[in-house]
Design a protein around this motif. Sequence first.
Motif, PDB file in Angstrom:
ATOM      1  N   UNK A 352      58.367  60.443  -3.148  1.00 31.43           N
ATOM      2  CA  UNK A 352      57.431  60.869  -2.097  1.00 31.43           C
ATOM      3  C   UNK A 352      57.591  59.990  -0.851  1.00 31.43           C
ATOM      4  N   UNK A 353      57.525  60.645   0.301  1.00 25.59           N
ATOM      5  CA  UNK A 353      57.658  59.942   1.571  1.00 25.59           C
ATOM      6  C   UNK A 353      56.532  60.406   2.491  1.00 25.59           C
ATOM      7  N   UNK A 354      55.626  59.517   2.841  1.00 26.95           N
ATOM      8  CA  UNK A 354      54.470  59.845   3.673  1.00 26.95           C
ATOM      9  C   UNK A 354      54.753  59.501   5.128  1.00 26.95           C
ATOM     10  N   UNK A 355      54.445  60.440   6.030  1.00 26.81           N
ATOM     11  CA  UNK A 355      54.523  60.190   7.466  1.00 26.81           C
ATOM     12  C   UNK A 355      53.113  59.840   7.949  1.00 26.81           C
ATOM     13  N   UNK A 356      52.972  58.662   8.515  1.00 27.37           N
ATOM     14  CA  UNK A 356      51.648  58.102   8.786  1.00 27.37           C
ATOM     15  C   UNK A 356      51.505  57.751  10.261  1.00 27.37           C
ATOM     16  N   UNK A 357      50.347  58.090  10.826  1.00 23.38           N
ATOM     17  CA  UNK A 357      49.982  57.653  12.172  1.00 23.38           C
ATOM     18  C   UNK A 357      49.264  56.312  12.038  1.00 23.38           C
ATOM     19  N   UNK A 358      49.783  55.242  12.612  1.00 24.04           N
ATOM     20  CA  UNK A 358      49.127  53.938  12.436  1.00 24.04           C
ATOM     21  C   UNK A 358      47.778  53.882  13.158  1.00 24.04           C
ATOM     22  N   UNK A 359      46.728  53.698  12.406  1.00 28.46           N
ATOM     23  CA  UNK A 359      45.374  53.538  12.934  1.00 28.46           C
ATOM     24  C   UNK A 359      44.710  52.385  12.186  1.00 28.46           C
ATOM     25  N   UNK A 360      43.899  51.621  12.891  1.00 27.78           N
ATOM     26  CA  UNK A 360      43.216  50.509  12.238  1.00 27.78           C
ATOM     27  C   UNK A 360      42.055  50.995  11.374  1.00 27.78           C
ATOM     28  N   UNK A 361      41.381  52.012  11.831  1.00 25.48           N
ATOM     29  CA  UNK A 361      40.226  52.506  11.100  1.00 25.48           C
ATOM     30  C   UNK A 361      40.666  53.389   9.943  1.00 25.48           C
ATOM     31  N   UNK A 362      39.955  53.300   8.828  1.00 28.85           N
ATOM     32  CA  UNK A 362      40.209  54.158   7.682  1.00 28.85           C
ATOM     33  C   UNK A 362      39.291  55.375   7.682  1.00 28.85           C
ATOM     34  N   UNK A 363      38.493  55.530   8.734  1.00 32.62           N
ATOM     35  CA  UNK A 363      37.608  56.685   8.838  1.00 32.62           C
ATOM     36  C   UNK A 363      38.421  57.932   9.161  1.00 32.62           C
ATOM     37  N   UNK A 364      37.811  59.087   8.956  1.00 36.99           N
ATOM     38  CA  UNK A 364      38.469  60.360   9.229  1.00 36.99           C
ATOM     39  C   UNK A 364      38.773  60.487  10.722  1.00 36.99           C
ATOM     40  N   UNK A 365      40.024  60.816  11.050  1.00 33.16           N
ATOM     41  CA  UNK A 365      40.480  60.885  12.440  1.00 33.16           C
ATOM     42  C   UNK A 365      40.522  62.350  12.884  1.00 33.16           C
ATOM     43  N   UNK A 366      39.511  62.764  13.650  1.00 33.55           N
ATOM     44  CA  UNK A 366      39.432  64.170  14.062  1.00 33.55           C
ATOM     45  C   UNK A 366      40.608  64.603  14.918  1.00 33.55           C
TER      46      UNK A 366
END
Length: 529
Positions: A352-366
């Motif tokens: 598995x390979x996840x493409x991730x947007x780096x964000x500091x917050x772990x809250x839901x990103x609208x």
Amino acid sequence: MTWRPQYRSSKYRHVFGKPATKENCYDGVPITRSVHDNHLCTVNPRFIAVITECAGGGAFLVLSINHTGKVDPHHPKVSGHRGNVLDIKWNPFNDFCIASCSEDTTVKIWDIHEHGVLKNITVPRKELQGHSRRVGLIEWHPTAENIIFSTGYDYQVMVWKLDVPEQVIKNPVRSISVHSDVVLSMSFNTDGSRLATSCKDKKIRVIDPRTGTLLQETNCKSHKASKVLFLGNLKMLLSTGSSRWNHRQIALWDQEDLSQPSYSEDLDGSSGVLFPFYDPDTHMLYIAGKGDGNIRYYEISPEKPYVHYLTEYRSLLPQKGMGVMPKRGLDVCSCEIFRFYKLVTIKSLIEPLSMIVPRRSEAYQDDIYPMTAGNKPSMTADEWIGGLDKGPVMMSLRPGSKLDSYVELGSGKDPTDSMETQHSRSRPGLSLLIQERLDAKEGNARKVSPPTSLLPSTDEKSSSTTYVSNGQLDSTHCSPPKTENELRQMFYKQQEEIRRLKEHLNQKDVRIKQLELEIKNVRNSQANL
């Protein structure tokens, strides 16, 4: 004159690929050694299926998505085909139904137990017999239930209806005969009203899948297409293939005019087939080459230069095929926007390979999770055959949300216009918020008192119908919510509308700045002449 680089604002500029750890991979999988240029793997939020190597017929393996680590070499398989399995696809509306096609000229539909494959499965729920030669490719209709397309080495594309009492179906709904050679790929537009195909004769065709009418066909000598993909609602096609000098190439086409590509780019001189993957929610395009270890990714825009290169993920492990997790199966808490499953034959490994947007917050990103296509069909097979076209039923990825609405495509309206005009009629409170936002962007913001209610008054007696048009909510007179859950859903809908409007205005701001800079550069160059 001082040269200044032009930077393009994008929230996906720093997307990176994160491979799974060894214990979260699927090890010891006997991946097929077939040279067929298909993905060879299909994934949904419950199961992963991969075509395997076996003797005496064809088989594929179905594993629970959480069944990571070492795979039992004697794990039960789905093994009802008499020839090698060439393609498999999960039903987009049923996580326990999978289709497969084979060299034995048949397509078979299988039911998978909710706990997985507990013993070898040899008897399918449906068997489709109609092709005269081996079947190389299958594709489910994106919005209609129980409609599947198949194509084989008899150059035919066949349309099948599955909700019939017969266990063996010998007569397809329609057989499309517009190809002169083997079809290499098929792709539907968002509402399934158009089918794009690439063929071994290097041509791209756009077909009406209901009638089989050929609508468009390429006749370009500079690009030899091998795979083709509809780019969501952008009214564009993307193809991968090779140039005159046998360089691997990507090309962008206007779906209404296939005479010449709108954009083309040579990538490298390798020989492996390029698999394109497109995310219509983020407008990101991923290009993975068969036999390569890297995955390039781009951002697509509706205006020139159309394709914006972001970066690439690099690995020493070459991929033979790729599976893609539907958006509803992603981990939104870690800002995961795409997930591949790489088939690494040399190690018998699925990574598995996840493409991730780096964000500091772990809250839901609208802003990176707009409403996306869900797992509910928008119409029945009979409705589609009768001439009806509907877009997918949309859903929110917000944890705990069960929001879904119909999509109505093809309006051709600008998203901002539809939101301003349509909502001003039905939701006066929301239209004031939209107008306040627009006025603020123009520098003449005015104060608006908070609306007493974002919902119609309780004396309205008209029926309620809510649609999503190209991702935008389109409401006619809505009855008031009767439960707390309905009120929460209405609130999420309005937040999604406001977020989309902000994003649209920000894109316009960026475009205005780019044009101002271009005008300034032209004036400076003229002054120096």
